[in-house]
Scaffold this active site. Sequence first.
Site, short mmCIF file in Angstrom:
data_model
loop_
_atom_site.label_atom_id
_atom_site.label_comp_id
_atom_site.label_asym_id
_atom_site.label_seq_id
_atom_site.Cartn_x
_atom_site.Cartn_y
_atom_site.Cartn_z
N GLU A 1 -9.97 5.94 6.50
CA GLU A 1 -8.54 6.22 6.48
C GLU A 1 -8.12 7.45 5.67
OE1 GLU A 1 -8.17 2.06 5.18
OE2 GLU A 1 -6.34 2.03 6.38
N ARG B 1 0.84 -1.21 0.00
CA ARG B 1 0.00 0.00 0.00
C ARG B 1 0.88 1.26 0.00
NH1 ARG B 1 -5.48 1.56 0.44
NH2 ARG B 1 -6.17 -0.58 0.35
N1 MTE Z 1 -12.58 5.59 13.80
C1 MTE Z 1 -12.69 5.36 15.12
N2 MTE Z 1 -13.44 6.18 15.87
N3 MTE Z 1 -12.03 4.32 15.71
C2 MTE Z 1 -11.24 3.47 14.99
O1 MTE Z 1 -10.66 2.54 15.53
N4 MTE Z 1 -10.32 2.91 12.76
C3 MTE Z 1 -9.97 3.43 11.43
C4 MTE Z 1 -11.17 4.10 10.78
N5 MTE Z 1 -11.79 5.02 11.69
C5 MTE Z 1 -11.10 3.71 13.58
C6 MTE Z 1 -11.84 4.79 13.03
C7 MTE Z 1 -9.47 2.42 10.52
S1 MTE Z 1 -7.84 1.98 10.62
C8 MTE Z 1 -10.25 1.85 9.56
S2 MTE Z 1 -9.62 0.77 8.44
C9 MTE Z 1 -11.68 2.16 9.46
O2 MTE Z 1 -12.11 3.08 10.45
C10 MTE Z 1 -12.46 0.86 9.58
O3 MTE Z 1 -13.83 1.05 9.57
P1 MTE Z 1 -14.69 1.26 8.24
O4 MTE Z 1 -14.18 0.30 7.22
O5 MTE Z 1 -16.06 0.96 8.67
O6 MTE Z 1 -14.48 2.67 7.83
MO1 MOS Z 2 -7.49 -0.04 9.17
S1 MOS Z 2 -5.45 0.19 9.31
O1 MOS Z 2 -7.35 -0.85 7.63
O2 MOS Z 2 -7.76 -1.27 10.29
#
Ligand code: MTE
Ligand code: MOS
Length: 798
Positions: A739, A328
């Site tokens: 992300e 990535r």
């Molecule tokens: N937001 C919150 N509040 N807490 C989290 O742990 N993780 C992030 C992001 N946003 C996270 C967050 C990460 S690393 C990812 S990959 C995505 O949320 C995963 O959730 P989604 O695929 O539903 O967006």
């Molecule tokens: Mo998010 S780093 O893909 O859990």
Amino acid sequence: MSSSEPPPNVPVTPHVGKALPHESAVGHVTGAAHYTDDLLPRYADALHAWPVQSPHAHARLSQAAIDDAAALAIEGVVTVLTVADVPGANEVGPVAHDEALFPEEVMHCGQAVAWVLGETLEAAKLGAAAVVVDYEPLPAITTMRQAIAAESFLTEALVIESGDSGDVEAALAAAPHTLEGELEIGGQEHFYLETQAAIACWDEAGEVFVHSSTQHPSETQEVVARVLGLHRNRVTCQSLRMGGAFGGKEVQANPVAAVAALGAHKTGRPVRVRYDRQLDMTMTGKRHPFLARYRAGYDGDGRIVAFDLQLYSDGGYSLDLSKAIMFRALFHCDNCYRIPNLRVVGRVLRTHKTSQTAFRGFGGPQGMVAGEDMLARVAQAVGKPAHEVRALNFYAEGDRTPYGQLVRDAERIPRIWSGLMGSADFEARRAAVAEFNASHPHEKRGLAITPVKFGISFTTSFLNQAGALVLVYQDGSVQVNHGGTEMGQGLHTKMLQIAADGLGVTLDQVRLMPTRTDKVPNTSATAASSGSDLNGAAVERACAQIRERMAEVAGRRLQVPPMDLRFAGGRVFPFWCAPGHPDHGASSLGFVELAQQAYLERVSLFAAGYYRTPAIHYDEAAGRGKPFHYFAYGAAVSEVEVDGFTGQFVLRRVDILHDVGSSISPLIDRGQIEGGFIQGMGWLTSEELIWAEDGRLATRGASTYKLPTLGECPEAFHVELLPMAAEPAVVKGSKAVGEPPFMLAISVREALREAVAAFAAESNAAPVELGCPSTPEAVYWAIEGVREGRAKQVSAAE
Ligand code: MTE
Ligand code: MOS
């Protein structure tokens, strides 16, 4: 049908697109929302587990020789778990099987070599301190440079190479100008508020139930089954919700659950494992530190003609997800820029540290920082404003990335860019900053705008699948199960909105169930930001099946062709009798009544939905493919003010314009953008992991590891969602948001670079050598650097 009629049997969407609060918002702030460890009081006879941690970064030991006599003599110590207790495999690695749960070769300082179970946490801790382990210390590799010298690698070299003119060397040789750079990029601790936790118990039939704070219940289930030597159908894993995960619980929750399950297996009692902050920081992996070395070729205008980038990442002791993370990084070093000749080579280094793991952006941020560092240097070298050089290099419609993917919607980059420049008043503020700097010798301001293009999908193509199970009961109430996990990002809120609209019911008729492996099997981690894309489509499909069946029943009752029926507001009606129509009441049927009727007519009221992302593929060897379903775009403007005596800075204002497609949940998305940005800013400007030479992590808590707090947040923070941005072929026209906004924080680092450059007499006197993270200390040394550069230039002229 006339063309103004709505399409057949399509749901009305009163909930999707609404700015609703997070479904657990009240529970989060009142404390009523339960996290894994909050379930402990349900297990009155639970035992507590504590690890015996290695003081060495690299050492050999014999599991059989571990002396637990003194530990067992302590009151309340029940047993000590060693490899002898493992009925299945002593192996918890997620991709490569290279992580022993009970090691004979210690691979990082703080690694658990055995676990003590106690009646109380105190007893377990005292027991762990009393266990005697005879270590034979071995030489350890604790820095990336040592690892490179020792050729200590976890992967082969991963390569993407593409060129208009054949090869990068030739393009560099032919380029009007070239420059070189080297940048060390720091790692990052997840610092989720809820540390790693699991509770496991055996039921009367000899089956395991594990509550786990995991992003990936299916893999946690698999690892528990592996360690216990069971088939997966005998292990159920539930992830209720997480108090933050950020990638840190994508795979590293697995050993925690495995220890709990193993303890329960040995003692027959429930076992609870919960790390405290110091354990979490010393035992779990972090964002990968990177080392980037590059050469760039460019013309007099600042147009990039060639980029040769070498990336190393510090993978720690085992492979974990490091290979995909490095990929990535390779996929994102181009960011929004067309680089006609590119070679990027990435290699994961093996060091005697915690095994570094997924963290928001998954290597993308490191690759992007390297690319943006290069662009900023080129801008400085050609003496042009960085924002002009960036815009000059943007992808245009029809361009392809170096790995061959069409940059669809490339027009969004300039659309966002110029929209944000306007709303942030960029040009006027640039002039104001210059004016301020001219009259302030000891404080300088910097203003920068940077873009983001982030690829959405797991780059391991088969992971892009998801399932859901939707149940409608006779009273019209609904349960929604799906494979995704809730970590605060608002996935469950979005799934509720989609399900409510999918069945045309109100939100309070729908209950979102805890994520469990006995409801949806073989799920992927909730990661790669694709949780709502994948699970949302699966929920939508499950609802559509139920709606179709119920429409048959309602059609017979209402004497209306089923395709003419609409489901909304808890009622089913022909589209010409929508709510508000005088005949709506008489010609409609309540959802509750319909559910009852369907049951009596023996019509199934539950359905499984399944989704897989279409048309994605990637050929590793060729370095070509379409790894992403689409790209998410955004840009940010940041303004900083730096103190020349100390390197301290404040973030005066941030403006963001971000592309979330058609937002399913605008309040949630806004939270993700703000939170992602601040977390990115922490990574780039304050959070600094320090390992001692012997491999001990020196930063083990919030007192030594500086997290961003309210004080570091921008004084003015303007976040807008890009309008008119519906994304075709994604659920509800939305885009992933978890992300991508993290990388908007690169604008802060670039604003700091601008401010630092302003300390030189002439802005092009010397390249800005800005450390990463750009802590006040790093900023101070960068200022010293440009001052020295100025001094050097002056003396050279004399
Ligand atoms: N937001 C919150 N509040 N807490 C989290 O742990 N993780 C992030 C992001 N946003 C996270 C967050 C990460 S690393 C990812 S990959 C995505 O949320 C995963 O959730 P989604 O695929 O539903 O967006
Ligand atoms: Mo998010 S780093 O893909 O859990």
